[in-house]
Design a protein around this motif. Sequence first.
Motif, PDB file in Angstrom:
ATOM      1  N   TYR A   1     -27.828 -15.409 -31.410  1.00 59.02           N
ATOM      2  CA  TYR A   1     -28.048 -16.858 -31.480  1.00 59.02           C
ATOM      3  C   TYR A   1     -28.522 -17.218 -32.879  1.00 59.02           C
ATOM      4  CZ  TYR A   1     -30.477 -21.314 -30.557  1.00 59.02           C
ATOM      5  OH  TYR A   1     -30.911 -22.607 -30.589  1.00 59.02           O
TER       6      TYR A   1
ATOM      7  N   GLN B   1     -21.962 -27.948 -22.386  1.00 58.33           N
ATOM      8  CA  GLN B   1     -21.548 -28.275 -21.017  1.00 58.33           C
ATOM      9  C   GLN B   1     -20.190 -27.674 -20.647  1.00 58.33           C
ATOM     10  OE1 GLN B   1     -23.935 -29.995 -18.901  1.00 58.33           O
ATOM     11  NE2 GLN B   1     -24.910 -29.069 -20.682  1.00 58.33           N
TER      12      GLN B   1
ATOM     13  N   MET C   1     -26.207 -16.289 -11.956  1.00 61.76           N
ATOM     14  CA  MET C   1     -25.234 -15.815 -12.931  1.00 61.76           C
ATOM     15  C   MET C   1     -25.861 -15.778 -14.314  1.00 61.76           C
ATOM     16  SD  MET C   1     -21.578 -17.509 -12.224  1.00 61.76           S
ATOM     17  CE  MET C   1     -22.212 -19.028 -11.563  1.00 61.76           C
ATOM     18  N   TYR C   2     -25.676 -14.672 -14.973  1.00 65.64           N
ATOM     19  CA  TYR C   2     -26.220 -14.564 -16.321  1.00 65.64           C
ATOM     20  C   TYR C   2     -25.076 -14.401 -17.308  1.00 65.64           C
ATOM     21  CZ  TYR C   2     -30.760 -13.897 -14.170  1.00 65.64           C
ATOM     22  OH  TYR C   2     -31.903 -14.086 -13.453  1.00 65.64           O
TER      23      TYR C   2
ATOM     24  N   MET D   1     -21.445 -23.106 -21.612  1.00 66.91           N
ATOM     25  CA  MET D   1     -22.299 -22.345 -20.687  1.00 66.91           C
ATOM     26  C   MET D   1     -21.534 -21.904 -19.427  1.00 66.91           C
ATOM     27  SD  MET D   1     -24.938 -21.802 -22.284  1.00 66.91           S
ATOM     28  CE  MET D   1     -25.462 -22.423 -23.871  1.00 66.91           C
ATOM     29  N   PRO D   2     -20.772 -22.825 -18.798  1.00 64.98           N
ATOM     30  CA  PRO D   2     -19.990 -22.357 -17.645  1.00 64.98           C
ATOM     31  C   PRO D   2     -19.025 -21.232 -18.027  1.00 64.98           C
ATOM     32  CG  PRO D   2     -20.038 -24.763 -17.695  1.00 64.98           C
ATOM     33  CD  PRO D   2     -20.691 -24.288 -18.965  1.00 64.98           C
TER      34      PRO D   2
ATOM     35  N   PHE E   1     -25.385 -12.037 -26.297  1.00 64.35           N
ATOM     36  CA  PHE E   1     -24.813 -12.559 -27.535  1.00 64.35           C
ATOM     37  C   PHE E   1     -25.969 -12.877 -28.472  1.00 64.35           C
ATOM     38  CE2 PHE E   1     -25.195 -15.952 -24.381  1.00 64.35           C
ATOM     39  CZ  PHE E   1     -26.103 -16.787 -25.014  1.00 64.35           C
TER      40      PHE E   1
ATOM     41  N   LYS F   1     -20.990 -17.986 -18.441  1.00 63.31           N
ATOM     42  CA  LYS F   1     -21.457 -17.427 -17.168  1.00 63.31           C
ATOM     43  C   LYS F   1     -20.315 -16.803 -16.384  1.00 63.31           C
ATOM     44  CE  LYS F   1     -25.425 -20.355 -16.349  1.00 63.31           C
ATOM     45  NZ  LYS F   1     -26.062 -21.115 -15.272  1.00 63.31           N
TER      46      LYS F   1
END
Lengths: 139, 232
Positions: free
Chosen positions: B8, B34, B1-2, B37-38, B6, B41
Motif C-alpha cells: 500500500y 467501490q 472474505m479477505y 475492493m469487491p 498487497f 475480495k
Amino acid sequence: MLVHFLREDLGLTSVHVGCDTGHCGACTVIMNGVSVKSCQVLAVQADGAEILTLEGLAKDGKLHPIQEAFWEKHALQCGYCTPGFIMETYWLLSENPNPTEEEIRRGLSGNLCRCTGYQNIIEAVKLAVQKLKELKTMQ
Amino acid sequence: MYPPKFGYVRVTSLEEAVKVLESDENAKILAGGQSLMPMLKLRLIRPSYLVDINRVPNLSYISIESDRIRIGALVRHHQVEVNRDLWKIYPALPETAVQIGDPQVRNLGTMAGSLAHADPAADWPATLIALRASVKILGPPGVREVPVEDFITGPFTTVLGRGEVISEIVIPRFSGNVKSSYVKLERKAGDFAVVGVAVMLRLSQDGSVEDASIGVTAAGPKPFRPVRPRRH
Ligand SMILES: Cc1cc2nc3c(=O)[nH]c(=O)nc-3n(C[C@H](O)[C@H](O)[C@H](O)COP(=O)(O)OP(=O)(O)OC[C@H]3O[C@@H](n4cnc5c(N)ncnc54)[C@H](O)[C@@H]3O)c2cc1C
Ligand code: FES
Ligand code: FES
C-alpha cells in the motif's frame, strides 16, 4: 478491512458483517462525516480519520433520538441490520433533516433487513425526524 | 472474505502516482474502492501495490467554466448528485449519479474510477458519451485527452497505458437551448443497468432539434454512441 479492525482490534462489535460484498449495509459507519460500508474500506485508508459507530451515539447513558425511535416503533427483530440502519439514518438526517418518505426509502436503499420488514424502519425514521426537530426547538 | 496480500502506497500528487505505476506494472490506483475492493475480495485481481490517491489535495473539484465543465479525479458520485448548477446545466449528470448503487457507494465511488474500471454496465459512460466528454490522462510523457467513447475499448479495458492515470473529465458546454437526460432500466433500485440511455439535444429557437447526441450502456461489450439514430 476497516470492519475487522473496528470489531476485532477495537472491540466495536456494533459494526456487523452481513455480506462482506458491499451489498447489505450492516457494516455502515460514518467516516469523516459521510456514511461508508466499512467492509469496503481498508483500515489503513482510515488512518487519521474520524470514525463514528453506533457505540458513539448514546450520550450520558441516554439513547440517541434515532435509537429511541427504532425502539419505540419496533423497527427491529433480530437486530442484526439495526446498527447499519441507524448509522445510515444518522447520515441521511444530517444531510437532509426533513426527508419525504420517498427520500427516506432511497436514502436507506443500501441497507438490507431480512426480518423486520421495512415499514417499521421507515416509521422509525419519521419519528426520529420529529424527535430531532423537537430537540432543536427546545435548545 | 479477505483480500490477498498487497502493498500500500499513499501518494500526495498524481505525478507521484504516475511514477509508482510506471515502475511497477502490477500496481493499481485506489480511488473510491467501490469496484476495486469487491474485485480484490473475489481475488479477480492481484495487484502488487495499491496506490491510494485519496489524500491528493485539490482533486475533488467540479469546475464550471463558460465553455466546459471540469471534474476532478476524486469527485464522488454524491458530489454530482447534489450540485445545483449541474442540475440546471446538464440534468443528465446528477440524474446518472443518483441511480448508481446506493448512498454509501455514492459517498466513496468516483466518476474517474468508474471510467477506468470500464464495467460494460456502468452508468457514467452513457451520459459522458452523450455529452461529448473526454478523459484527461496524465502519464510519463505528459498529458493527453481522449473522447470517452474511444477511452473504453472493451469489457474492463481502456486505453490507459503503463503509468497513466485519469486526472480529470472534461465536458464541453454548448450555447443555446440544451436539454439532457439519462434513463436507466434496472431490476431493482441500486442494481447495475439492464440498459441505460443518455440523450443531449440542442434545440433551435423554433424548438426543432439542431443536434442530438446519444450514449448507450449495458447493451454490448462496451458503451457506445449509436452512429445513425433514425429520424422520426
Ligand atoms: C454495491 C455496489 C453497487 C454498485 N452499483 C453501480 C451502478 O448501479 N452503476 C455503476 O455505474 N456503478 C456501480 N457500482 C460501481 C461504483 O460506481 C464504483 O464507484 C465505480 O465503478 C468505481 O469507482 P471507484 O472510485 O470506487 O474506483 P476504485 O474501485 O477505486 O477503482 C476502480 C478501478 O479504476 C482504477 N482507477 C480509479 N481511479 C483512477 C484514476 N484516476 N486513474 C486511473 N485509474 C483509476 C483502479 O485502479 C481500479 O482498477 C457499484 C458498486 C457497488 C459496491
Ligand atoms: S458487510 Fe459490508 S455491506 Fe454487507
Ligand atoms: S432486524 Fe433482523 S435483519 Fe433486520
